[in-house]
Scaffold this active site. Structure first.
Site, PDB file in Angstrom:
ATOM      1  N   SER A  49       8.315  10.321  -1.173  1.00 42.82           N
ATOM      2  CA  SER A  49       9.260  10.020  -2.266  1.00 42.82           C
ATOM      3  C   SER A  49       9.937   8.656  -2.180  1.00 42.82           C
ATOM      4  CB  SER A  49      10.349  11.102  -2.408  1.00 42.82           C
ATOM      5  OG  SER A  49       9.819  12.289  -2.973  1.00 42.82           O
TER       6      SER A  49
ATOM      7  N   ASP B  12      -1.208   8.057  -2.484  1.00 46.71           N
ATOM      8  CA  ASP B  12      -2.177   8.877  -3.210  1.00 46.71           C
ATOM      9  C   ASP B  12      -3.429   8.059  -3.569  1.00 46.71           C
ATOM     10  OD1 ASP B  12      -2.975  11.223  -4.403  1.00 46.71           O
ATOM     11  OD2 ASP B  12      -1.743  10.990  -6.191  1.00 46.71           O
TER      12      ASP B  12
HETATM   13  P1  ADP Z   1       6.124   8.637  -3.839  1.00 49.04           P
HETATM   14  O1  ADP Z   1       5.550   8.737  -5.237  1.00 49.04           O
HETATM   15  O2  ADP Z   1       6.276  10.000  -3.174  1.00 49.04           O
HETATM   16  O3  ADP Z   1       7.352   7.795  -3.779  1.00 49.04           O
HETATM   17  P2  ADP Z   1       4.431   6.477  -2.833  1.00 49.04           P
HETATM   18  O4  ADP Z   1       2.988   6.600  -2.420  1.00 49.04           O
HETATM   19  O5  ADP Z   1       4.746   5.635  -4.020  1.00 49.04           O
HETATM   20  O6  ADP Z   1       4.956   7.982  -2.977  1.00 49.04           O
HETATM   21  O7  ADP Z   1       5.268   5.901  -1.614  1.00 49.04           O
HETATM   22  C1  ADP Z   1       5.690   6.654  -0.495  1.00 49.04           C
HETATM   23  C2  ADP Z   1       5.871   5.713   0.687  1.00 49.04           C
HETATM   24  O8  ADP Z   1       4.597   5.403   1.255  1.00 49.04           O
HETATM   25  C3  ADP Z   1       6.502   4.367   0.345  1.00 49.04           C
HETATM   26  O9  ADP Z   1       7.448   4.050   1.369  1.00 49.04           O
HETATM   27  C4  ADP Z   1       5.331   3.400   0.351  1.00 49.04           C
HETATM   28  O10 ADP Z   1       5.715   2.077   0.714  1.00 49.04           O
HETATM   29  C5  ADP Z   1       4.450   3.996   1.401  1.00 49.04           C
HETATM   30  N1  ADP Z   1       3.006   3.714   1.319  1.00 49.04           N
HETATM   31  C6  ADP Z   1       2.285   3.223   0.278  1.00 49.04           C
HETATM   32  N2  ADP Z   1       0.988   3.135   0.608  1.00 49.04           N
HETATM   33  C7  ADP Z   1       0.869   3.575   1.889  1.00 49.04           C
HETATM   34  C8  ADP Z   1      -0.206   3.731   2.811  1.00 49.04           C
HETATM   35  N3  ADP Z   1      -1.448   3.401   2.492  1.00 49.04           N
HETATM   36  N4  ADP Z   1       0.058   4.230   4.057  1.00 49.04           N
HETATM   37  C9  ADP Z   1       1.333   4.591   4.391  1.00 49.04           C
HETATM   38  N5  ADP Z   1       2.387   4.469   3.577  1.00 49.04           N
HETATM   39  C10 ADP Z   1       2.161   3.968   2.352  1.00 49.04           C
END
Ligand code: ADP
Length: 180
Positions: free
Chosen positions: A129, A41
C-alpha cells in the site's frame, strides 16, 4: 542487509526488486481485479510470465468472481520467478478520513497464513500500500513489522521485506531497530 531475531522468525531487510528474490513465497501487492497493475504487481507479472496471470484468471472465474477483497490473500504459481508460489494480497488505499490500518495488518496476516499453509519457510513482502495506494511509509512500516512479528509462525523461518528505494529501506530499518 540488516537482521533482527526477536522471536522465532527472522526478519530481514533487503533493498531491491522483489522479483529477483529466491524464496518460497513472493507476496504481491495486487489489486482486487487480480489481473495485473503497476508497481510490484506489474513487475511480478512481467518477470513471472503468463502462467501467473492464467492462474489469476482462473481464480476470477471460480472463487473470486467479484475480485479479491481488500485485506485478503490467495496463492498461485510463481511462474518463472525463483519462488514456489506468489501470494496475492490487496492492500487498502490510504485514507485521511478513515483508519484502514486493520485492513493493512490483515494483508500481512492473511498472506502469512496462506504461506504457512503451503509449507513455506521463506516469505518476501513488499511494503504493501505504500506505492500507488498512498500509505505513508513510516506508518506502513510499523504495521508491517508489528504484524509480521506477531503473526509469523512455523514453518515460516524468515520474513524478508524487500524495499525498493533508500527511503523505504531506512524507514523499515528504523522501525525494526526501535523494536529492539
Ligand atoms: P500499492 O498499490 O499496494 O501501493 P505498489 O506496487 O504501487 O503497491 O507499491 C508498493 C511498494 O512497493 C512501494 O513502496 C513501491 O515503491 C514498491 N515497489 C515497486 N516496485 C517494486 C519491486 N519491483 N520490488 C519491490 N518493491 C517495489
Amino acid at each position: 542487509m540488516s537482521t533482527s531475531e526477536p522471536e522465532a522468525v527472522t526478519v530481514t531487510l533487503v533493498r531491491g526488486d522483489i522479483t529477483r528474490q529466491s524464496v518460497d513465497v513472493i507476496v504481491n501487492a495486487a489489486n482486487s481485479s487480480l489481473l495485473g497493475g503497476g508497481g510490484v504487481d506489474g513487475a511480478i507479472h512481467r518477470h513471472g510470465g503468463p502462467e501467473i496471470l492464467a492462474a489469476c484468471r482462473e481464480l476470477r472465474a471460480s472463487r473470486y468472481g467479484k475480485g479479491l477483497p481488500t485485506g485478503r490473500a490467495v496463492a498461485t504459481t510463481a511462474g518463472r520467478l525463483d519462488a514456489r508460489w506468489v501470494v496475492h494480497t490487496v492492500g487498502p488505499v490510504w485514507s485521511r478520513a478513515e483508519d484502514r490500518s486493520e485492513l493493512l495488518a490483515s494483508c500481512y496476516r492473511e498472506s502469512l497464513r496462506a504461506a504457512a499453509e503451503l509449507g513455506a519457510r521463506t516469505v518476501a513482502f513488499p511494503a504493501i500500500s505504500t506505492g500507488v495506494y498512498g500509505w505513508p511509509m513510516d506508518d506502513g512500516a510499523r504495521i508491517a513489522v508489528r504484524t509480521v512479528l506477531a503473526e509469523a509462525v512455523a514453518p515460516i523461518e524468515e520474513v524478508r521485506f524487500v524495499l525498493f528505494d533508500a527511503h523505504a529501506y531506512t524507514t523499515f530499518e528504523e522501525v525494526l531497530s526501535a523494536r529492539g
